[in-house]
Scaffold this motif. Sequence first.
Motif, PDB file in Angstrom:
ATOM      1  N   ASP A   1      10.002  12.136   7.676  1.00  0.00           N
ATOM      2  CA  ASP A   1       8.791  11.131   7.615  1.00  0.00           C
ATOM      3  C   ASP A   1       8.232  10.168   6.526  1.00  0.00           C
ATOM      4  O   ASP A   1       8.593   9.211   6.338  1.00  0.00           O
ATOM      5  CB  ASP A   1       7.825  12.145   7.091  1.00  0.00           C
TER       6      ASP A   1
ATOM      7  N   ALA B   1       8.580   5.861   6.695  1.00  0.00           N
ATOM      8  CA  ALA B   1       8.072   4.883   6.062  1.00  0.00           C
ATOM      9  C   ALA B   1       8.264   3.791   4.857  1.00  0.00           C
ATOM     10  O   ALA B   1       7.891   3.253   4.950  1.00  0.00           O
ATOM     11  CB  ALA B   1       6.916   6.326   4.956  1.00  0.00           C
TER      12      ALA B   1
ATOM     13  N   ARG C   1       1.039   3.590   8.017  1.00  0.00           N
ATOM     14  CA  ARG C   1       1.669   5.075   6.876  1.00  0.00           C
ATOM     15  C   ARG C   1       3.107   3.882   5.495  1.00  0.00           C
ATOM     16  O   ARG C   1       4.286   4.666   6.429  1.00  0.00           O
ATOM     17  CB  ARG C   1       2.125   5.961   7.636  1.00  0.00           C
TER      18      ARG C   1
ATOM     19  N   GLN D   1       2.382   7.489   1.725  1.00  0.00           N
ATOM     20  CA  GLN D   1       3.058   8.294   1.577  1.00  0.00           C
ATOM     21  C   GLN D   1       2.585   9.616   0.464  1.00  0.00           C
ATOM     22  O   GLN D   1       2.963  10.505   0.933  1.00  0.00           O
ATOM     23  CB  GLN D   1       4.443   8.459   2.589  1.00  0.00           C
TER      24      GLN D   1
END
Length: 311
Positions: free
Chosen positions: A66, A70, A251, A256
């Motif tokens: 993730d 990002a 995002r 994040q």
Amino acid sequence: MARKWTLYPKRTFYAFVGPWAIGFVLLTAAPMVYGFLVSLTNFDGSSPRWKWVGLRNYVELFSDGDAWAALLRTLAFTAIVVPLSVAGSLGLAVLINGRLRAVGLWRTIFFLPSVVPVVAMAIMWKLVFNRDSGVLNAITGLVGIPAISWLNDPVAIYALVILMLWGVGGGMVIMLAALQGVPAELEEAAIVDGAGKWTVFRHVTVPMVSPVLLFQVVTGVIGALQILVQPLLLTPASGIAGVGAVPESNRLYMVQVYQEFFLSNRFGYGSAMLWVFFLIILALTMVLMRSSRSWVHSEVDAEAENEGATR
């Protein structure tokens, strides 16, 4: 009789430098060191029960899909916004620098958006992008285009880009000052030699303002990489606490980080993310500064080359 320069004592130097040095140590250096130490722990922001984990947060970060996704979105967003904003600033500056009626009014109109507070600007554009009652869909509906959910995927990133480009007036003022510093005799000499307006602009004007372009690019990259409030406030949910509802395309890396700090309460892991991000920004800045040697015209370097040639 002219007054001779006197040698000031050392304490005068320290008196002038002292406030800045104290502010740098207390407000910059000390928080950075503290943040790095926190990144080596599992601190959650409130509990006194935390322990030293060493480089575990950094190891986890490099395997966090993730976070890397990002980061890639942030780099892509920066690659889109910075060139468009720099080109837009330069284009507006060229337009204003020409013979234009009511030039003062146009300068004010173009510069005004850059002085609007970022929160007010984001909320205003959120109303504009509203699917049901937004002005943008009302305008596009007049030509038969169906309503678009600008604040949701996959077009949310376009809404964010438009929001960021709305404030190019600030860069326009800087570029306008640079354009007005270009010697008119250079452009006139090129025109006399038969060069067209585009040739003069490309080979005379742009090289002369290239140091300011470098400044705009570097500051633009640093600013675009660190944006946080705009994607948070453009979420369909109301309030900055709606970070969990941020569309996937918006995002970005700092979103994040915000989530890790204030939703997951992982202050140690969030600090590690910030330190890695700091190193990435530093590396990109160094690359830009190094690359500037091939496209930035410096009067100091030109004078040095002329002196070397005459010798």
